[in-house]
Design a protein around this motif. Structure first.
Motif, PDB file in Angstrom:
ATOM      1  N   ASP A  19       0.627  -1.241  -0.106  1.00 17.12           N
ATOM      2  CA  ASP A  19      -0.004   0.176  -0.027  1.00 17.12           C
ATOM      3  C   ASP A  19       0.741   1.401   0.068  1.00 17.12           C
ATOM      4  O   ASP A  19       0.173   2.350   0.086  1.00 17.12           O
ATOM      5  CB  ASP A  19      -0.791   0.085   1.280  1.00 17.12           C
ATOM      6  CG  ASP A  19      -0.172  -0.218   2.610  1.00 17.12           C
ATOM      7  OD1 ASP A  19       1.026  -0.165   2.665  1.00 17.12           O
ATOM      8  OD2 ASP A  19      -1.002   0.067   3.603  1.00 17.12           O
ATOM      9  N   LEU A  70      -6.841  -4.457  -6.170  1.00 19.81           N
ATOM     10  CA  LEU A  70      -7.850  -5.429  -6.111  1.00 19.81           C
ATOM     11  C   LEU A  70      -8.374  -5.795  -7.911  1.00 19.81           C
ATOM     12  O   LEU A  70      -8.560  -6.889  -8.075  1.00 19.81           O
ATOM     13  CB  LEU A  70      -9.105  -5.092  -5.553  1.00 19.81           C
ATOM     14  CG  LEU A  70      -8.945  -4.986  -4.038  1.00 19.81           C
ATOM     15  CD1 LEU A  70     -10.370  -4.332  -3.124  1.00 19.81           C
ATOM     16  CD2 LEU A  70      -8.568  -6.169  -3.274  1.00 19.81           C
ATOM     17  N   PHE A 126      -9.852  -5.735   3.397  1.00 20.43           N
ATOM     18  CA  PHE A 126      -9.833  -6.377   2.229  1.00 20.43           C
ATOM     19  C   PHE A 126     -10.152  -7.884   2.321  1.00 20.43           C
ATOM     20  O   PHE A 126     -10.312  -8.476   1.221  1.00 20.43           O
ATOM     21  CB  PHE A 126      -8.302  -6.513   1.671  1.00 20.43           C
ATOM     22  CG  PHE A 126      -7.443  -5.116   1.383  1.00 20.43           C
ATOM     23  CD1 PHE A 126      -7.907  -4.309   0.429  1.00 20.43           C
ATOM     24  CD2 PHE A 126      -6.542  -5.031   2.482  1.00 20.43           C
ATOM     25  CE1 PHE A 126      -7.179  -3.002   0.257  1.00 20.43           C
ATOM     26  CE2 PHE A 126      -5.916  -3.495   2.183  1.00 20.43           C
ATOM     27  CZ  PHE A 126      -6.353  -2.800   1.343  1.00 20.43           C
ATOM     28  N   GLU A 184     -13.529  -8.781   0.069  1.00 24.13           N
ATOM     29  CA  GLU A 184     -13.127  -8.695  -1.178  1.00 24.13           C
ATOM     30  C   GLU A 184     -12.419  -9.898  -1.760  1.00 24.13           C
ATOM     31  O   GLU A 184     -12.918 -10.629  -2.692  1.00 24.13           O
ATOM     32  CB  GLU A 184     -12.234  -7.487  -1.716  1.00 24.13           C
ATOM     33  CG  GLU A 184     -13.253  -6.448  -1.784  1.00 24.13           C
ATOM     34  CD  GLU A 184     -14.224  -6.109  -2.900  1.00 24.13           C
ATOM     35  OE1 GLU A 184     -14.196  -6.939  -3.757  1.00 24.13           O
ATOM     36  OE2 GLU A 184     -14.908  -5.090  -2.490  1.00 24.13           O
TER      37      GLU A 184
END
Length: 214
Positions: free
Chosen positions: A37, A48, A74, A77
């Motif tokens: 990140d 993603l 996350f 997802e």
């Protein structure tokens, strides 16, 4: 026999689908995906949408390594993308046990990542329930680094704890893995070996995967 996990960050993104197919044909067992990140580590990898595209293309399991702050955000997802394994750094969350359970309840294997400076003692309370531990043998965030030999002691320590207590976790190793260091890690008790630049830069991917499996 150990399983080999090519790190897709080292692939050619201009022909990612082709590289995935060729590495599967070479005998790879699982693909390793590094999610960075730019804050937890000083680099950014892919997000993603790219992971989703990989999940649609690959026919072998996917292992996601979260090098991010607040890895909790996350999990839902990844669960929808049919990811098989998710690991996070113990330093990245205030509630590692809760996050581990959430990953497992979402149908994925949960892993804890140990940086070169992170002692095994910091995660001993999680060992009875964790699915795998990822030992970093380089500092996270950049590819192509030299293998840090002290990580072998952690592999040996975790393997000994596993045998003494009949724990079920697997030991994964990432960083500077080549033919020589793969053999060292196998001998120490590793089950899963991540390799990026060494594999993708090899002239014969099938032979390279075979050598690393021993």
């Amino acid at each position: 026999m150990v399983k080999i996990l090519p790190s897709l960050l080292a692939s050619d993104f201009a022909k990612l689908g082709e590289d995935i197919r060729k590495m599967e044909e070479a005998g790879a067992d699982i693909f390793h995906l590094d999610i960075m990140d730019g804050q937890f580590v000083p680099n950014i990898s892919y997000g993603l949408p790219v992971v989703e595209a990989i999940s649609r293309t690959a026919s072998i399991p996917l292992d996601v390594h979260l090098m991010t702050h607040e890895p909790e955000q996350f999990i839902d997802e990844f669960s929808r993308m049919d990811i098989s394994m998710v690991s996070f750094h113990i330093e990245a969350t205030n509630h590692p046990h809760r996050l581990m359970q959430r990953i497992q309840e979402s149908g994925m294997k949960a892993g804890i990542v140990l940086n070169p400076h992170t002692p095994v003692s910091l995660i001993e309370h999680l060992l009875p329930e964790i699915d795998f531990i990822l030992i970093m043998t380089v500092n996270p965030g950049f590819g192509g680094q030299k293998f840090i030999g002290s990580g072998v002691l952690k592999i040996e320590q975790l393997d000994a704890l596993r045998q003494e207590n009949d724990y079920g976790y697997e030991i994964e190793v990432d960083g500077g893995i080549n033919d020589e260091t793969a053999g060292i890690c196998r001998a120490a008790g590793a089950d899963l070996l991540v390799s990026g630049s060494h594999l993708f830069k090899s002239e014969d991917w099938k032979a390279a995967v075979s050598r690393m499996k021993g």
